[in-house]
Scaffold this motif. Sequence first.
Motif, PDB file in Angstrom:
ATOM      1  N   GLY A  39     -11.908 -17.526  -1.763  1.00 28.14           N
ATOM      2  CA  GLY A  39     -12.352 -16.158  -1.600  1.00 28.14           C
ATOM      3  C   GLY A  39     -12.012 -15.538  -0.259  1.00 28.14           C
ATOM      4  O   GLY A  39     -12.338 -14.388  -0.023  1.00 28.14           O
ATOM      5  N   LEU A  40     -11.371 -16.279   0.645  1.00 24.62           N
ATOM      6  CA  LEU A  40     -11.029 -15.716   1.946  1.00 24.62           C
ATOM      7  C   LEU A  40      -9.779 -14.851   1.892  1.00 24.62           C
ATOM      8  O   LEU A  40      -9.649 -13.912   2.671  1.00 24.62           O
ATOM      9  CB  LEU A  40     -10.799 -16.842   2.961  1.00 24.62           C
ATOM     10  CG  LEU A  40     -12.034 -17.526   3.505  1.00 24.62           C
ATOM     11  CD1 LEU A  40     -11.628 -18.612   4.487  1.00 24.62           C
ATOM     12  CD2 LEU A  40     -12.947 -16.544   4.194  1.00 24.62           C
ATOM     13  N   PHE A  41      -8.876 -15.183   1.005  1.00 23.39           N
ATOM     14  CA  PHE A  41      -7.606 -14.479   0.959  1.00 23.39           C
ATOM     15  C   PHE A  41      -7.552 -13.586  -0.277  1.00 23.39           C
ATOM     16  O   PHE A  41      -7.920 -14.003  -1.369  1.00 23.39           O
ATOM     17  CB  PHE A  41      -6.443 -15.481   0.930  1.00 23.39           C
ATOM     18  CG  PHE A  41      -6.470 -16.414   2.098  1.00 23.39           C
ATOM     19  CD1 PHE A  41      -6.081 -15.991   3.350  1.00 23.39           C
ATOM     20  CD2 PHE A  41      -6.923 -17.717   1.950  1.00 23.39           C
ATOM     21  CE1 PHE A  41      -6.116 -16.840   4.435  1.00 23.39           C
ATOM     22  CE2 PHE A  41      -6.967 -18.573   3.029  1.00 23.39           C
ATOM     23  CZ  PHE A  41      -6.566 -18.133   4.279  1.00 23.39           C
ATOM     24  N   ILE A  42      -7.098 -12.369  -0.074  1.00 22.90           N
ATOM     25  CA  ILE A  42      -6.992 -11.415  -1.171  1.00 22.90           C
ATOM     26  C   ILE A  42      -5.514 -11.211  -1.473  1.00 22.90           C
ATOM     27  O   ILE A  42      -4.727 -10.868  -0.593  1.00 22.90           O
ATOM     28  CB  ILE A  42      -7.639 -10.066  -0.794  1.00 22.90           C
ATOM     29  CG1 ILE A  42      -9.117 -10.284  -0.482  1.00 22.90           C
ATOM     30  CG2 ILE A  42      -7.457  -9.050  -1.912  1.00 22.90           C
ATOM     31  CD1 ILE A  42      -9.801  -9.063   0.081  1.00 22.90           C
ATOM     32  N   GLU A  43      -5.151 -11.444  -2.718  1.00 23.48           N
ATOM     33  CA  GLU A  43      -3.764 -11.240  -3.135  1.00 23.48           C
ATOM     34  C   GLU A  43      -3.570  -9.755  -3.450  1.00 23.48           C
ATOM     35  O   GLU A  43      -4.291  -9.187  -4.260  1.00 23.48           O
ATOM     36  CB  GLU A  43      -3.464 -12.065  -4.386  1.00 23.48           C
ATOM     37  CG  GLU A  43      -3.475 -13.564  -4.154  1.00 23.48           C
ATOM     38  CD  GLU A  43      -2.287 -14.011  -3.321  1.00 23.48           C
ATOM     39  OE1 GLU A  43      -1.212 -13.383  -3.414  1.00 23.48           O
ATOM     40  OE2 GLU A  43      -2.449 -14.991  -2.586  1.00 23.48           O
ATOM     41  N   PRO A  44      -2.623  -9.115  -2.792  1.00 28.24           N
ATOM     42  CA  PRO A  44      -2.395  -7.689  -3.073  1.00 28.24           C
ATOM     43  C   PRO A  44      -1.728  -7.493  -4.434  1.00 28.24           C
ATOM     44  O   PRO A  44      -1.018  -8.370  -4.926  1.00 28.24           O
ATOM     45  CB  PRO A  44      -1.462  -7.253  -1.948  1.00 28.24           C
ATOM     46  CG  PRO A  44      -0.764  -8.498  -1.537  1.00 28.24           C
ATOM     47  CD  PRO A  44      -1.742  -9.631  -1.771  1.00 28.24           C
ATOM     48  N   ASP A  45      -1.996  -6.364  -5.041  1.00 30.06           N
ATOM     49  CA  ASP A  45      -1.354  -6.017  -6.314  1.00 30.06           C
ATOM     50  C   ASP A  45      -0.002  -5.386  -6.009  1.00 30.06           C
ATOM     51  O   ASP A  45       0.154  -4.171  -5.989  1.00 30.06           O
ATOM     52  CB  ASP A  45      -2.222  -5.046  -7.124  1.00 30.06           C
ATOM     53  CG  ASP A  45      -3.428  -5.734  -7.707  1.00 30.06           C
ATOM     54  OD1 ASP A  45      -3.357  -6.955  -7.941  1.00 30.06           O
ATOM     55  OD2 ASP A  45      -4.447  -5.071  -7.932  1.00 30.06           O
ATOM     56  N   VAL A  46       0.980  -6.227  -5.767  1.00 30.93           N
ATOM     57  CA  VAL A  46       2.328  -5.765  -5.455  1.00 30.93           C
ATOM     58  C   VAL A  46       3.193  -6.077  -6.660  1.00 30.93           C
ATOM     59  O   VAL A  46       3.201  -7.215  -7.149  1.00 30.93           O
ATOM     60  CB  VAL A  46       2.869  -6.476  -4.199  1.00 30.93           C
ATOM     61  CG1 VAL A  46       4.291  -6.036  -3.886  1.00 30.93           C
ATOM     62  CG2 VAL A  46       1.969  -6.222  -3.019  1.00 30.93           C
ATOM     63  N   PRO A  47       3.924  -5.095  -7.147  1.00 33.52           N
ATOM     64  CA  PRO A  47       4.807  -5.362  -8.284  1.00 33.52           C
ATOM     65  C   PRO A  47       5.907  -6.348  -7.867  1.00 33.52           C
ATOM     66  O   PRO A  47       6.299  -6.401  -6.705  1.00 33.52           O
ATOM     67  CB  PRO A  47       5.385  -4.000  -8.648  1.00 33.52           C
ATOM     68  CG  PRO A  47       5.212  -3.168  -7.451  1.00 33.52           C
ATOM     69  CD  PRO A  47       4.033  -3.699  -6.706  1.00 33.52           C
ATOM     70  N   PRO A  48       6.421  -7.120  -8.808  1.00 31.04           N
ATOM     71  CA  PRO A  48       7.499  -8.061  -8.460  1.00 31.04           C
ATOM     72  C   PRO A  48       8.730  -7.313  -7.961  1.00 31.04           C
ATOM     73  O   PRO A  48       9.045  -6.219  -8.405  1.00 31.04           O
ATOM     74  CB  PRO A  48       7.788  -8.789  -9.762  1.00 31.04           C
ATOM     75  CG  PRO A  48       7.096  -8.053 -10.824  1.00 31.04           C
ATOM     76  CD  PRO A  48       6.063  -7.173 -10.201  1.00 31.04           C
ATOM     77  N   ALA A  49       9.391  -7.922  -7.008  1.00 30.72           N
ATOM     78  CA  ALA A  49      10.585  -7.310  -6.412  1.00 30.72           C
ATOM     79  C   ALA A  49      11.737  -7.354  -7.423  1.00 30.72           C
ATOM     80  O   ALA A  49      11.865  -8.297  -8.188  1.00 30.72           O
ATOM     81  CB  ALA A  49      10.984  -8.051  -5.142  1.00 30.72           C
TER      82      ALA A  49
END
Length: 53
Positions: A39-49
């Motif tokens: 829960g410390l790290f938040i994965e951003p909602d970034v579309p695949p490159a």
Amino acid sequence: MADPQPRQAQRRIDSSAADTGTLVKLGLVDPQPIPQYEGLFIEPDVPPADSPE
């Protein structure tokens, strides 16, 4: 020549470096807390490159 008599082992605690597990077993230090990373790290909602072709 006769073998010498075995001597009793003398255990002494000194100020030398020792591993933490041994010091905890001897009651000289408190156990170290285990870090919890969930829960410390938040994965951003970034579309695949887009792959360059």
